[in-house]
Enzyme design. Structure first.
Site, PDB file in Angstrom:
ATOM      1  N   GLN A  16       0.782  -1.250   0.000  1.00  0.00           N
ATOM      2  CA  GLN A  16       0.000   0.000   0.000  1.00  0.00           C
ATOM      3  C   GLN A  16       0.810   1.295   0.000  1.00  0.00           C
ATOM      4  O   GLN A  16       0.489   2.233  -0.726  1.00  0.00           O
ATOM      5  CB  GLN A  16      -0.944   0.015   1.213  1.00  0.00           C
ATOM      6  CG  GLN A  16      -1.863   1.216   1.192  1.00  0.00           C
ATOM      7  CD  GLN A  16      -2.783   1.358   2.389  1.00  0.00           C
ATOM      8  OE1 GLN A  16      -3.316   2.403   2.634  1.00  0.00           O
ATOM      9  NE2 GLN A  16      -2.985   0.303   3.156  1.00  0.00           N
ATOM     10  N   GLU A 138       1.354  -1.253   8.184  1.00  0.00           N
ATOM     11  CA  GLU A 138       0.563  -0.114   8.670  1.00  0.00           C
ATOM     12  C   GLU A 138       0.478   0.018  10.193  1.00  0.00           C
ATOM     13  O   GLU A 138       0.853   1.031  10.774  1.00  0.00           O
ATOM     14  CB  GLU A 138      -0.854  -0.242   8.076  1.00  0.00           C
ATOM     15  CG  GLU A 138      -1.879   0.720   8.641  1.00  0.00           C
ATOM     16  CD  GLU A 138      -1.627   2.158   8.232  1.00  0.00           C
ATOM     17  OE1 GLU A 138      -1.321   2.410   7.072  1.00  0.00           O
ATOM     18  OE2 GLU A 138      -1.752   3.059   9.104  1.00  0.00           O
ATOM     19  N   ASP A 167       0.676   3.863   5.923  1.00  0.00           N
ATOM     20  CA  ASP A 167       0.914   3.513   4.515  1.00  0.00           C
ATOM     21  C   ASP A 167       0.598   4.682   3.592  1.00  0.00           C
ATOM     22  O   ASP A 167       1.479   5.270   2.974  1.00  0.00           O
ATOM     23  CB  ASP A 167       0.028   2.325   4.127  1.00  0.00           C
ATOM     24  CG  ASP A 167       0.619   1.006   4.592  1.00  0.00           C
ATOM     25  OD1 ASP A 167       1.830   0.947   4.813  1.00  0.00           O
ATOM     26  OD2 ASP A 167      -0.137   0.030   4.729  1.00  0.00           O
ATOM     27  N   GLY A 247      -7.957  23.742  20.593  1.00  0.00           N
ATOM     28  CA  GLY A 247      -8.408  24.495  21.753  1.00  0.00           C
ATOM     29  C   GLY A 247      -9.918  24.634  21.854  1.00  0.00           C
ATOM     30  O   GLY A 247     -10.416  25.231  22.808  1.00  0.00           O
TER      31      GLY A 247
END
Ligand code: CAO
Length: 427
Positions: A16, A138, A167, A247
């Site tokens: 990937q 991954e 990936d 925030g």
């Protein structure tokens, strides 16, 4: 003319991470030659198959707009052909396990001798250091790049995310590195080595969590809802549940139908600038003046209770109704869209973000098109190549092979003959 037209890429990538990078470059107009092992190809062709003997969606959705040549880069003749391709290309991209290309005999030093203008781009799991020789997938990258330790709920285990940040995320980083190196080559005349480590790519996407790690030394992270709940902070950035990373407090709230629909939720942000609108819409206008609620610092220790109250309101509406009511009031929120809803969303089809592609063996399927839109370089998504579909074409067009030379290379096993074999099988 597309932005990267004229750029030729020797694509040694698989699975990937690398393929996402070269697919992106192909969408921008580069000629991407995917090199695969004769008879075998990219392992993902056969992984997670939904239709017997047909290239998987895993493969097709990562390899659009490319040409495929099968070449045994470990045979003598295959190495000779590979050298020819290295001379004819601008960029070579690979994401083999560490050292694989050197073992084939193509070190960076050797590649510079073959073509000093070539950009040699790699993805590895890690940069130099204790783990540099490791193979990585991954979720290993998500775990080592700071994502898993900061994802999930404060009282639960670390979690990996569905977004393929290790990936596809690193593929994006590498694509930028390649284009930057191409730009630099315009001035220097020289190629260079481009390296993107998956751990680094994930960490780059988690930089707000390293921000919080340092803030912890100066006191609790007051915008984390665990603060309002009286849960003490440890030494490291904790898992933040559905807290917003910035925030402005946010959380995922139930909407009408949540009992039966796993995606009947909305992400709701109580942005300070529109606090008055939030109070009005949820039927708590008195909070606007109440000193306990009127200012962001006053609200910090009540975030959970505030979201529980907002949820009482969101549960009376479906997630789209919440959007319709909140958007005109400038209250930032977003429905939790399922993959089914995304696949069916007409506006995503119109922009080409979701495209329908036709494949000779599988028929029509959906894919994600180019998420980056260029006004003068539109991306048409063309189907992924069959294994070895362009072997003859590439040998003739780029290396000037005659039919006899191609036949000889096939007999020697340097290149594959998959197209002829599949024709025979079909007959
Ligand atoms: N001709 C001849 N040999 C070829 C070839 C070709 N066209 N293409 C590949 N090979 C060989 C390689 O040279 C290698 O041989 P050696 O082990 O003898 O050097 C072998 O095939 C297998 O390559 P690999 O080790 O890269 O493949 P793997 O399936 O064992 O590992 C992966 C896969 C992804 C773990 C590993 O490639 C890796 O760590 N890559 C870097 C990180 C990465 O990109 N990970 C993301 C993957 S997507 O989740």
């Amino acid at each position: 003319m597309k932005a990267l037209e004229g750029v030729r890429i020797l694509d040694m990538t698989h699975v990937q991470s690398g393929p996402t990078c070269t697919q992106l470059l192909a969408w921008f107009g580069a000629d991407v030659l995917k090199v695969e092992r004769p008879g075998v190809g990219d392992a993902t062709r056969g992984q997670l198959r939904d239709i017997p003997d047909v290239d998987s969606l895993y493969f097709t959705m990562l390899n659009h707009n490319k040409r495929s040549i099968t070449l045994n880069t470990k045979s003598d003749k295959g190495k000779e052909i590979f050298e020819g391709l290295l001379k004819a290309c601008d960029v070579m991209v690979e994401n083999f396990a560490p050292g694989a290309l050197d073992r084939m005999g193509f070190s960076w030093e050797r590649i510079q001798e073959i073509n000093p203008r070539l950009i040699y781009a790699s993805i590895k799991g890690f940069g130099p250091g204790p783990y540099e020789d490791c193979k990585v997938y991954e979720n290993v990258a998500q775990c080592t790049g700071g994502s898993a330790s900061t994802t999930g709920f404060v009282d639960g285990p670390p979690l990996v995310t569905g977004a393929q940040i290790g990936d596809s995320g690193t593929g994006l980083h590498l694509a930028l590195g390649i284009v930057t190196a191409l730009y630099h080559r315009e001035k220097s005349g020289k190629g260079q080595r481009v390296h993107a480590a998956m751990q680094d790519g994930v960490l780059n996407l988690c930089r707000v969590k390293l921000r919080d790690q340092q803030r912890l030394q100066h006191g609790p992270l007051t915008e984390y809802s665990q603060h309002g709940q009286g849960i003490a902070f440890g030494e490291a950035t904790p898992r933040a549940g559905n807290d917003s990373g910035g925030g402005q407090p946010g959380w995922i709230l139930k909407c009408k139908g949540w009992e039966n629909d796993p995606d009947a939720y909305v992400y709701f942000i109580t942005q300070a600038a529109v606090w008055g609108n939030v109070c009005d819409v949820i039927g708590k206008p008195e909070w606007k003046e109440d000193p306990e609620y009127a200012t962001p610092p006053a609200r910090l220790d009540k975030i959970k209770q505030i979201f529980d109250t907002i949820e009482e309101w969101t549960m009376t509406k479906n997630k789209f109704e919440v959007m319709e009511i909140c958007n005109p009031l400038n209250i930032p929120c977003g429905p939790i869209l399922s993959m089914k809803e995304i696949a069916e969303e007409p506006s995503l089809r119109e922009t080409g973000t979701v495209v329908e592609v036709d494949h000779p063996a599988r028929g029509k399927y959906l894919s994600v098109g180019n998420p980056v839109k260029l006004s003068d370089s539109p991306s048409d998504v063309t189907r992924s190549p069959l294994l070895g579909e362009h072997t003859d074409e590439i040998l003739m067009e780029i290396l000037g092979f005659s039919s006899d030379e191609i036949a000889e290379a096939k007999t020697e096993g340097a290149v594959g003959d998959e197209m002829a074999q599949s024709k025979v099988a079909a007959e």
